[in-house]
Design an enzyme around this catalytic site. Structure first.
Site, short mmCIF file in Angstrom:
data_model
loop_
_atom_site.label_atom_id
_atom_site.label_comp_id
_atom_site.label_asym_id
_atom_site.label_seq_id
_atom_site.Cartn_x
_atom_site.Cartn_y
_atom_site.Cartn_z
N ARG A 51 -5.47 1.13 -6.43
CA ARG A 51 -4.16 1.67 -6.02
C ARG A 51 -3.69 2.80 -6.92
O ARG A 51 -2.92 3.67 -6.51
CB ARG A 51 -3.09 0.56 -6.04
CG ARG A 51 -3.31 -0.55 -5.04
CD ARG A 51 -2.03 -1.36 -4.87
NE ARG A 51 -2.23 -2.66 -4.25
CZ ARG A 51 -2.29 -2.87 -2.94
NH1 ARG A 51 -2.21 -1.86 -2.10
NH2 ARG A 51 -2.44 -4.08 -2.47
N PHE B 140 -13.83 2.45 5.21
CA PHE B 140 -12.82 1.89 4.33
C PHE B 140 -12.51 2.86 3.19
O PHE B 140 -13.41 3.45 2.60
CB PHE B 140 -13.32 0.56 3.77
CG PHE B 140 -12.25 -0.24 3.09
CD1 PHE B 140 -11.31 -0.95 3.82
CD2 PHE B 140 -12.19 -0.28 1.70
CE1 PHE B 140 -10.32 -1.69 3.20
CE2 PHE B 140 -11.20 -1.03 1.06
CZ PHE B 140 -10.27 -1.72 1.81
N VAL B 141 -11.22 3.04 2.89
CA VAL B 141 -10.81 3.95 1.81
C VAL B 141 -9.92 3.25 0.80
O VAL B 141 -9.27 2.25 1.11
CB VAL B 141 -10.07 5.20 2.37
CG1 VAL B 141 -11.01 6.11 3.13
CG2 VAL B 141 -8.87 4.79 3.23
N ASP C 155 -4.57 1.60 10.94
CA ASP C 155 -5.96 1.27 11.26
C ASP C 155 -5.99 0.77 12.71
O ASP C 155 -6.12 1.57 13.64
CB ASP C 155 -6.43 0.23 10.25
CG ASP C 155 -7.89 -0.14 10.36
OD1 ASP C 155 -8.63 0.56 11.07
OD2 ASP C 155 -8.30 -1.13 9.74
N ASP D 86 -5.86 -0.28 -1.67
CA ASP D 86 -6.69 -1.08 -2.58
C ASP D 86 -7.89 -1.70 -1.89
O ASP D 86 -7.92 -1.84 -0.66
CB ASP D 86 -5.86 -2.23 -3.16
CG ASP D 86 -5.59 -3.31 -2.12
OD1 ASP D 86 -5.08 -2.96 -1.03
OD2 ASP D 86 -5.92 -4.48 -2.36
N LYS E 6 -6.68 6.11 11.20
CA LYS E 6 -8.06 6.03 11.69
C LYS E 6 -8.00 5.96 13.22
O LYS E 6 -7.93 4.87 13.78
CB LYS E 6 -8.74 4.77 11.15
CG LYS E 6 -8.97 4.75 9.64
CD LYS E 6 -9.60 3.43 9.22
CE LYS E 6 -9.88 3.35 7.74
NZ LYS E 6 -10.25 1.98 7.32
N GLY F 25 0.78 -1.24 0.00
CA GLY F 25 0.00 0.00 0.00
C GLY F 25 0.80 1.28 0.00
O GLY F 25 0.38 2.28 -0.56
N GLU G 274 4.14 4.25 6.05
CA GLU G 274 2.98 3.37 6.01
C GLU G 274 1.83 4.07 5.30
O GLU G 274 1.70 5.30 5.38
CB GLU G 274 2.62 2.97 7.45
CG GLU G 274 1.41 2.10 7.63
CD GLU G 274 1.45 0.74 6.94
OE1 GLU G 274 1.70 0.73 5.72
OE2 GLU G 274 1.19 -0.28 7.59
N ASP G 275 1.01 3.32 4.60
CA ASP G 275 -0.12 3.94 3.90
C ASP G 275 -1.19 4.39 4.89
O ASP G 275 -1.68 5.50 4.84
CB ASP G 275 -0.72 2.99 2.84
CG ASP G 275 -1.05 1.60 3.37
OD1 ASP G 275 -0.81 1.34 4.57
OD2 ASP G 275 -1.54 0.78 2.58
P1 IMP Z 1 -3.59 -2.24 10.83
O1 IMP Z 1 -2.52 -3.28 11.04
O2 IMP Z 1 -4.91 -2.67 11.36
O3 IMP Z 1 -3.17 -0.87 11.36
O4 IMP Z 1 -3.83 -2.12 9.27
C1 IMP Z 1 -2.90 -1.57 8.47
C2 IMP Z 1 -3.00 -2.09 7.06
O5 IMP Z 1 -4.33 -2.51 6.72
C3 IMP Z 1 -2.67 -0.98 6.11
O6 IMP Z 1 -1.29 -0.98 5.82
C4 IMP Z 1 -3.52 -1.28 4.90
O7 IMP Z 1 -2.82 -2.11 4.02
C5 IMP Z 1 -4.72 -2.03 5.45
N1 IMP Z 1 -5.87 -1.13 5.61
C6 IMP Z 1 -6.38 -0.63 6.76
N2 IMP Z 1 -7.43 0.16 6.54
C7 IMP Z 1 -7.60 0.20 5.20
C8 IMP Z 1 -8.53 0.89 4.33
O8 IMP Z 1 -9.42 1.65 4.74
N3 IMP Z 1 -8.36 0.67 2.99
C9 IMP Z 1 -7.39 -0.15 2.48
N4 IMP Z 1 -6.50 -0.80 3.25
C10 IMP Z 1 -6.59 -0.63 4.61
MG MG Z 2 -0.65 -1.97 3.89
#
Ligand code: IMP
Ligand code: MG
Length: 185
Positions: free
Chosen positions: A175, A162-163, A113, A169, A141, A55, A109-110
C-alpha cells in the site's frame, strides 16, 4: 497508450513478483488532472468525498488536495477480497457517519474490478437522498466488469492482471508504494 521510457522496477511481496506499471510521476500527474476536472464541476458545491477503505485512502488524500474548493471527507469500509481472488461477498465493516441528504457525493474507489463493491455501495448511497453522486476510480479493469456501474472519472484503465501500490495491497503489503506495480507473468 503512450510508451514510457521510465526504468522498470521489480519488487517482491510475499511469494509474488511485481513490475512497474505506472511511475509515481505518472500517477501524480493523472491525479492532478482528475482534481482539476472535479474542481470545474464541484468548486462551489462543498462536495463530500467518500473514500472506500482501505485501498482508496492514499488516492483520496491526494485527490482531495488536488481539489480547489471547500469539501469534506468521510470513510466507509467494505470488504470483498481475500488474497488475489474476490470472495464474491460484500460486507459493510464500517459505515458512514455523515448525513448525506442534499449533499453532492464523490465516491472515491481505488480500483473497479468486477464492479461488485461499487454496485452494492451506490445502491446503498442512493437510499440516503444525496443531491448527486459521482464515482472516481483510480484504476479500472474493463475486461473484468460483471456488475453494471457508472464510473464518471477513471485514472487509468488497465488489463486484468493483479496490481499493487498507491493504496492497493497484496495480503496487506504494497500500500505504501508511490507507483503502481503489476503481477509479473
Ligand atoms: P470489485 O468489487 O470486484 O470491483 O473489487 C473491488 C475491490 O477489490 C477493490 O476496491 C480492491 O480493494 C480489490 N481489488 C480488485 N482488484 C485488485 C487488484 O488488482 N489489486 C488489489 N486489490 C484489488
Ligand atoms: Mg478496496
Amino acid at each position: 497508450m503512450e510508451t514510457y521510457t521510465d526504468t522498470k522496477h521489480h519488487i517482491q511481496l510475499h511469494d509474488l513478483l511485481f513490475v512497474t506499471l505506472f511511475s509515481e510521476k505518472q500517477v501524480q500527474e493523472r491525479v492532478q488532472e482528475l482534481g482539476a476536472a472535479l474542481t470545474l464541476k464541484y468548486r462551489d458545491k462543498n462536495p463530500l468525498f467518500v473514500s472506500i477503505l482501505s485501498g482508496a485512502f492514499v488516492f483520496a488524500a491526494d485527490l482531495m488536495r488536488a481539489f480547489d474548493g471547500n469539501c469534506t471527507v468521510g470513510f466507509v469500509k467494505l470488504a470483498s477480497y481475500s488474497g488475489t481472488q474476490s470472495t464474491g461477498k460484500v460486507q459493510t465493516v464500517m459505515g458512514l457517519e455523515n448525513d448525506l441528504e442534499g449533499r453532492h457525493i464523490i465516491v472515491v474507489e481505488d480500483i473497479v474490478d468486477s464492479g461488485r463493491t461499487l454496485h452494492f455501495f451506490l445502491r446503498h448511497l442512493r437510499e440516503q437522498k444525496p443531491a448527486s453522486i459521482c464515482t472516481v476510480a483510480f484504476l479500472r479493469k474493463p475486461d473484468s466488469l460483471e456488475f453494471p456501474v457508472d464510473v464518471e472519472y477513471v485514472g487509468f484503465d488497465i488489463d486484468n492482471r493483479f496490481v499493487v501500490g498507491y493504496g492497493l495491497d497484496y495480503d496487506g503489503l504494497g500500500r505504501n508504494l508511490a507507483g503502481v506495480y503489476q503481477l509479473q507473468e
